[in-house]
Design an enzyme around this catalytic site. Structure first.
Site, PDB file in Angstrom:
ATOM      1  N   CYS A  83     -77.287  41.116  -4.268  1.00  0.00           N
ATOM      2  CA  CYS A  83     -77.525  42.385  -4.961  1.00  0.00           C
ATOM      3  C   CYS A  83     -76.931  42.424  -6.367  1.00  0.00           C
ATOM      4  O   CYS A  83     -77.250  43.331  -7.146  1.00  0.00           O
ATOM      5  CB  CYS A  83     -76.970  43.534  -4.140  1.00  0.00           C
ATOM      6  N   CYS A 216     -78.358  56.014   2.057  1.00  0.00           N
ATOM      7  CA  CYS A 216     -78.620  54.572   2.048  1.00  0.00           C
ATOM      8  C   CYS A 216     -79.679  54.243   0.994  1.00  0.00           C
ATOM      9  O   CYS A 216     -80.684  54.954   0.894  1.00  0.00           O
ATOM     10  CB  CYS A 216     -79.131  54.116   3.415  1.00  0.00           C
ATOM     11  N   SER A 217     -79.470  53.189   0.245  1.00  0.00           N
ATOM     12  CA  SER A 217     -80.466  52.787  -0.749  1.00  0.00           C
ATOM     13  C   SER A 217     -81.697  52.224  -0.045  1.00  0.00           C
ATOM     14  O   SER A 217     -81.589  51.561   0.988  1.00  0.00           O
ATOM     15  CB  SER A 217     -79.884  51.747  -1.704  1.00  0.00           C
ATOM     16  N   HIS A 347     -83.549  50.276  -5.225  1.00  0.00           N
ATOM     17  CA  HIS A 347     -82.721  49.070  -5.275  1.00  0.00           C
ATOM     18  C   HIS A 347     -83.553  47.798  -5.084  1.00  0.00           C
ATOM     19  O   HIS A 347     -83.456  47.132  -4.057  1.00  0.00           O
ATOM     20  CB  HIS A 347     -81.630  49.174  -4.206  1.00  0.00           C
TER      21      HIS A 347
END
Length: 398
Positions: A83, A216-217, A347
């Site tokens: 990430c 939550c992404s 994301h």
């Protein structure tokens, strides 16, 4: 002595739910890269190096993407740091410039993702061979291993530890989600632009207790890019009005501290983030007290709270009270994630770090429209990936 590096152009696509649009990763990379070059007033023929970040596409996908911008024979580097991939590509660009190797570098990041929750690592493979097997082993030893999505488990368990250790409440965790969803309502590039109350966030579907879906992404498609140049290039091309200085940047990876305590709080990266921030404060001569606006890695609401502590925005354990106080939104001490953050903006792994940089550049140039932070002159970006890497970047507008 290192040369100064500046971002003079940024661009990004809308971040979208996977399969929303019929496009390929090279299409989104072209859109973001073209926008960044146009923002800088720079032609692709002037670019001397291209680090390209992504996690889920095949080897040399960076070349396939960059070729949409031009076939100049320029070196292209494929970057994968989970990430933290986008910020890792940006760091490579800065190093090329600060080291005097290149005067103009394009950092590009993209991701075309599948719907549904992420697996245990960017490879989505067997946990026994996963690069994050050691991290999940720490979690399993302390909390067991359940059937919920593994990334939500490890961060959810970090949240449970924080609640038990410091008295953090579920409402404080939900306040992070409420803040970031509220911010994204003013961001037309965000995947979600709906506003929710703390109560609505708490009532949403539980992914792994105490984290609900709205904390939550999501998985996302999208791309972002930044043009990084030397001071000489700024002067020669009259780019002072576009230039934002990279005043400091550091990457750290896991140390013994990440694993020694057996705590999910440590294994998801708070020690890495703390160490990277400390290095950036030392090298830039700027501290968190100088920062006006922050884009940080809120992959889950708990990680925003952990990052407040790692960056020195509050004492360890006090982050729940900090977000609850309003100190991290408009009218507070800092504005954190004015873009909506990962939770609401989206994301796409390879693009996230560069999208953070784009938001900060717009903020520091006064170009963020309705989400503009008044008088913003210094911005900080924080991007983290399990496995692990934490990148902290300090940007300054002189």
């Amino acid at each position: 002595m290192a040369m100064k590096a500046y971002i003079v152009g940024v661009g990004m696509t809308n971040f979208e739910k996977p399969e929303t649009r019929d496009w390929q990763y090279w299409d989104m990379a072209k859109e973001a890269g073209t926008a960044a070059l146009a923002d800088a007033g720079v032609a692709y023929a002037q670019v001397q190096q291209v680090p390209v970040g992504y996690c889920f596409q095949a080897s040399t996908a960076g070349q396939r993407a960059a070729y949409e911008l031009g076939l100049t024979g320029v070196p292209v580097y494929n970057v994968n740091n989970n990430c933290a991939t986008g910020s890792s590509a940006l760091m490579m660009a800065r190093q090329f410039v600060e080291g005097g190797i290149s005067d103009c570098v394009l950092a590009l990041g993209f991701e075309k993702m599948a719907r549904g929750a992420l697996g245990g690592g960017s490879d989505g493979g067997d946990f026994k061979t996963s690069p994050v097997a050691r991290h999940y082993g720490v979690m399993a030893a302390g909390h067991g291993f359940e059937m919920s999505p593994p990334t939500a488990q490890i961060f959810g368990n970090a949240a449970r530890e924080h609640m038990e250790r410091y008295g953090t409440t579920e409402a404080q965790l939900a306040a992070v989600g409420a803040k970031n969803h509220r911010h994204s309502a003013d961001n037309p590039r965000a995947q979600f632009q709906d506003v929710y109350t703390v109560e609505e966030i708490l009532a949403a579907k539980t992914i792994h207790r105490p984290l609900t879906k709205l904390q939550c992404s999501p998985t996302s498609d999208g791309a972002a890019a930044a043009v990084v140049v030397s001071e000489r290039f700024v002067v020669e091309h009259g780019l002072h009005d576009r230039a934002v200085e990279i005043a400091g940047q550091a990457m750290t990876t896991d140390t013994e501290e990440s694993f020694a305590s057996g705590s999910c709080i440590d294994v998801v990266g708070r020690p890495m983030s703390r160490a990277a921030a400390r290095k950036v404060y030392e090298t830039s001569g700027l501290g968190i007290e100088d920062v006006d606006v922050v884009e940080l890695h809120d992959c889950f609401s708990i990680n925003e709270l952990l990052t407040y502590e790692a960056l020195g925005m509050c004492e360890e354990g006090a982050s729940g009270k900090l977000v609850e106080s309003g100190a991290t939104t408009y009218g507070g001490r800092w504005v954190v994630n004015p873009s909506g953050g990962l939770i609401s903006k989206g994301h796409p792994l390879g693009a996230t770090g560069l999208a953070q940089a784009a938001e900060l550049v717009w903020q520091l140039r006064g170009e963020a429209g309705p989400r503009q932070v008044d008088g913003a002159r210094v911005g900080l970006a924080h991007n983290i990936g399990l496995g692990g890497a934490a990148v902290v970047t300090m940007l300054r507008r002189s």
